[in-house]
Design a protein around this motif. Sequence first.
Motif, PDB file in Angstrom:
ATOM      1  N   TYR A 164      -7.577  -3.104   4.067  1.00  0.00           N
ATOM      2  CA  TYR A 164      -6.262  -3.225   3.452  1.00  0.00           C
ATOM      3  C   TYR A 164      -5.693  -4.663   2.954  1.00  0.00           C
ATOM      4  CZ  TYR A 164      -6.977   1.287   5.883  1.00  0.00           C
ATOM      5  OH  TYR A 164      -7.506   2.342   6.174  1.00  0.00           O
ATOM      6  N   GLN A 165      -6.319  -5.634   3.961  1.00  0.00           N
ATOM      7  CA  GLN A 165      -5.877  -7.074   3.933  1.00  0.00           C
ATOM      8  C   GLN A 165      -5.911  -7.473   2.614  1.00  0.00           C
ATOM      9  OE1 GLN A 165      -4.818  -9.060   6.498  1.00  0.00           O
ATOM     10  NE2 GLN A 165      -4.857 -11.239   5.161  1.00  0.00           N
ATOM     11  N   GLN A 166      -7.117  -7.500   2.020  1.00  0.00           N
ATOM     12  CA  GLN A 166      -7.283  -8.285   0.674  1.00  0.00           C
ATOM     13  C   GLN A 166      -6.587  -7.372  -0.403  1.00  0.00           C
ATOM     14  OE1 GLN A 166     -11.715  -8.629  -0.394  1.00  0.00           O
ATOM     15  NE2 GLN A 166     -11.119  -9.650  -2.570  1.00  0.00           N
ATOM     16  N   GLU A 167      -6.466  -6.137  -0.300  1.00  0.00           N
ATOM     17  CA  GLU A 167      -5.894  -5.239  -1.381  1.00  0.00           C
ATOM     18  C   GLU A 167      -4.572  -5.708  -1.538  1.00  0.00           C
ATOM     19  OE1 GLU A 167      -6.037  -0.815  -3.002  1.00  0.00           O
ATOM     20  OE2 GLU A 167      -5.254  -1.079  -0.830  1.00  0.00           O
ATOM     21  N   PHE A 168      -3.909  -5.722  -0.273  1.00  0.00           N
ATOM     22  CA  PHE A 168      -2.483  -6.159  -0.219  1.00  0.00           C
ATOM     23  C   PHE A 168      -1.976  -7.456  -0.643  1.00  0.00           C
ATOM     24  CE2 PHE A 168       1.891  -6.411   1.517  1.00  0.00           C
ATOM     25  CZ  PHE A 168       2.473  -5.226   1.404  1.00  0.00           C
ATOM     26  N   VAL A 169      -2.793  -8.417  -0.141  1.00  0.00           N
ATOM     27  CA  VAL A 169      -2.546  -9.753  -0.579  1.00  0.00           C
ATOM     28  C   VAL A 169      -2.696 -10.040  -2.035  1.00  0.00           C
ATOM     29  CG1 VAL A 169      -3.624 -12.352  -0.349  1.00  0.00           C
ATOM     30  CG2 VAL A 169      -3.195 -10.744   1.703  1.00  0.00           C
ATOM     31  N   GLU A 170      -3.853  -9.204  -2.718  1.00  0.00           N
ATOM     32  CA  GLU A 170      -3.899  -9.638  -4.165  1.00  0.00           C
ATOM     33  C   GLU A 170      -2.759  -8.914  -4.731  1.00  0.00           C
ATOM     34  OE1 GLU A 170      -6.123 -11.327  -5.642  1.00  0.00           O
ATOM     35  OE2 GLU A 170      -6.781 -12.104  -3.581  1.00  0.00           O
ATOM     36  N   ALA A 171      -2.387  -7.823  -4.379  1.00  0.00           N
ATOM     37  CA  ALA A 171      -1.189  -7.077  -5.097  1.00  0.00           C
ATOM     38  C   ALA A 171       0.022  -7.987  -4.951  1.00  0.00           C
ATOM     39  CB  ALA A 171      -0.889  -5.748  -4.189  1.00  0.00           C
ATOM     40  N   ILE A 172       0.488  -8.543  -3.850  1.00  0.00           N
ATOM     41  CA  ILE A 172       1.399  -9.533  -3.731  1.00  0.00           C
ATOM     42  C   ILE A 172       1.383 -10.699  -4.655  1.00  0.00           C
ATOM     43  CG2 ILE A 172       2.760 -11.057  -2.077  1.00  0.00           C
ATOM     44  CD1 ILE A 172       3.159  -8.098  -1.919  1.00  0.00           C
ATOM     45  N   LYS A 173       0.054 -11.232  -4.660  1.00  0.00           N
ATOM     46  CA  LYS A 173      -0.187 -12.436  -5.658  1.00  0.00           C
ATOM     47  C   LYS A 173      -0.259 -12.120  -7.172  1.00  0.00           C
ATOM     48  CE  LYS A 173      -3.029 -15.443  -2.181  1.00  0.00           C
ATOM     49  NZ  LYS A 173      -4.265 -15.978  -2.237  1.00  0.00           N
ATOM     50  N   SER A 174      -0.277 -10.748  -7.409  1.00  0.00           N
ATOM     51  CA  SER A 174      -0.446 -10.397  -8.827  1.00  0.00           C
ATOM     52  C   SER A 174       1.090 -10.252  -9.602  1.00  0.00           C
ATOM     53  CB  SER A 174      -0.888  -9.104  -9.085  1.00  0.00           C
ATOM     54  OG  SER A 174      -0.235  -8.054  -8.448  1.00  0.00           O
ATOM     55  N   LEU A 201       8.682  -5.057  -8.020  1.00  0.00           N
ATOM     56  CA  LEU A 201       7.828  -6.232  -7.824  1.00  0.00           C
ATOM     57  C   LEU A 201       6.175  -5.909  -8.179  1.00  0.00           C
ATOM     58  CD1 LEU A 201       9.182  -8.367  -4.933  1.00  0.00           C
ATOM     59  CD2 LEU A 201       9.253  -8.909  -7.595  1.00  0.00           C
ATOM     60  N   VAL A 202       5.715  -5.241  -7.284  1.00  0.00           N
ATOM     61  CA  VAL A 202       4.327  -5.009  -7.152  1.00  0.00           C
ATOM     62  C   VAL A 202       3.741  -3.698  -8.275  1.00  0.00           C
ATOM     63  CG1 VAL A 202       2.536  -4.211  -5.541  1.00  0.00           C
ATOM     64  CG2 VAL A 202       4.195  -5.410  -4.813  1.00  0.00           C
ATOM     65  N   ALA A 203       3.266  -4.252  -9.279  1.00  0.00           N
ATOM     66  CA  ALA A 203       2.783  -3.184 -10.264  1.00  0.00           C
ATOM     67  C   ALA A 203       1.295  -3.049 -10.032  1.00  0.00           C
ATOM     68  CB  ALA A 203       2.690  -3.928 -11.675  1.00  0.00           C
ATOM     69  N   LYS A 204       0.359  -3.732  -9.401  1.00  0.00           N
ATOM     70  CA  LYS A 204      -0.872  -3.507  -8.989  1.00  0.00           C
ATOM     71  C   LYS A 204      -1.014  -2.089  -8.151  1.00  0.00           C
ATOM     72  CE  LYS A 204      -5.223  -5.844  -8.137  1.00  0.00           C
ATOM     73  NZ  LYS A 204      -5.905  -7.252  -7.734  1.00  0.00           N
ATOM     74  N   PRO A 205      -2.119  -1.364  -8.458  1.00  0.00           N
ATOM     75  CA  PRO A 205      -2.247  -0.079  -7.661  1.00  0.00           C
ATOM     76  C   PRO A 205      -3.006  -0.405  -6.304  1.00  0.00           C
ATOM     77  CG  PRO A 205      -3.129   0.260  -9.825  1.00  0.00           C
ATOM     78  CD  PRO A 205      -2.682  -1.073  -9.941  1.00  0.00           C
ATOM     79  N   LEU A 206      -2.194   0.406  -5.305  1.00  0.00           N
ATOM     80  CA  LEU A 206      -2.740  -0.006  -3.929  1.00  0.00           C
ATOM     81  C   LEU A 206      -3.364   1.362  -3.488  1.00  0.00           C
ATOM     82  CD1 LEU A 206       0.511  -1.978  -2.648  1.00  0.00           C
ATOM     83  CD2 LEU A 206      -1.852  -2.945  -2.739  1.00  0.00           C
TER      84      LEU A 206
END
Length: 208
Positions: free
Chosen positions: A110-120, A29-34
């Motif tokens: 980490y909050q914003q990065e993880f939320v943005e990754a899920i939303k992407s 699911l998650v393609a955006k780098p974390l």
Amino acid sequence: MNTKILTAAVKIIPNKLQHRAICKALNLLVAKPLNQSKGKIISISVTDLNKKWFVTIDTKGFTPLIIDKNADIDINVEASLGAVMASQRKSRLLNAINSEQIKITAQAPYQQEFVEAIKSIEQPNIDDLVHRGYRYLRMKPPVRLNLATVTFEDVECQLDVDYIRDQAVMLESSNLEQALRLMEIAHKARPEGPFIKDKLFEYRKKLS
């Protein structure tokens, strides 16, 4: 997906395999780098199943993690099974996150990065995961969209357009009015599609 069958499956599947399945799903699911979250501990909870899985992020992506019960958690993801199952469309996933039906809490930054990754996450990735799940459980997947109520606003990706177009063609001999309505939605979503244009012209001519 039948929640009773899924609940029973979770109880039967060994915990080690559950962890692998969770990580496989996240990697799909998650393609955006974390980048900021690498090496951090992520807790994923399904409240009504009373289940919790721990994963981390390394160079290969999400990987299972066995931790001490007292370990500090960097990112928490918590939801009911119903909220997860209702999020098979990207729009519903975003609504679930925004309304905190799927609750994500994390230590900064980490909050914003993880939320943005899920939303992407993109709809085709969700579709792929859902279809794999149904195949694994040997269940028939639900219809992609409700043809009786579908509108242009329900179209979220090109696969939706393909589905609406194909369903219109299947209906053209039995319900031309409905076929026309569906093809108009497909045309609005893909105005340059030659096949859709031709079919739209054909349907309108027959009904004129």
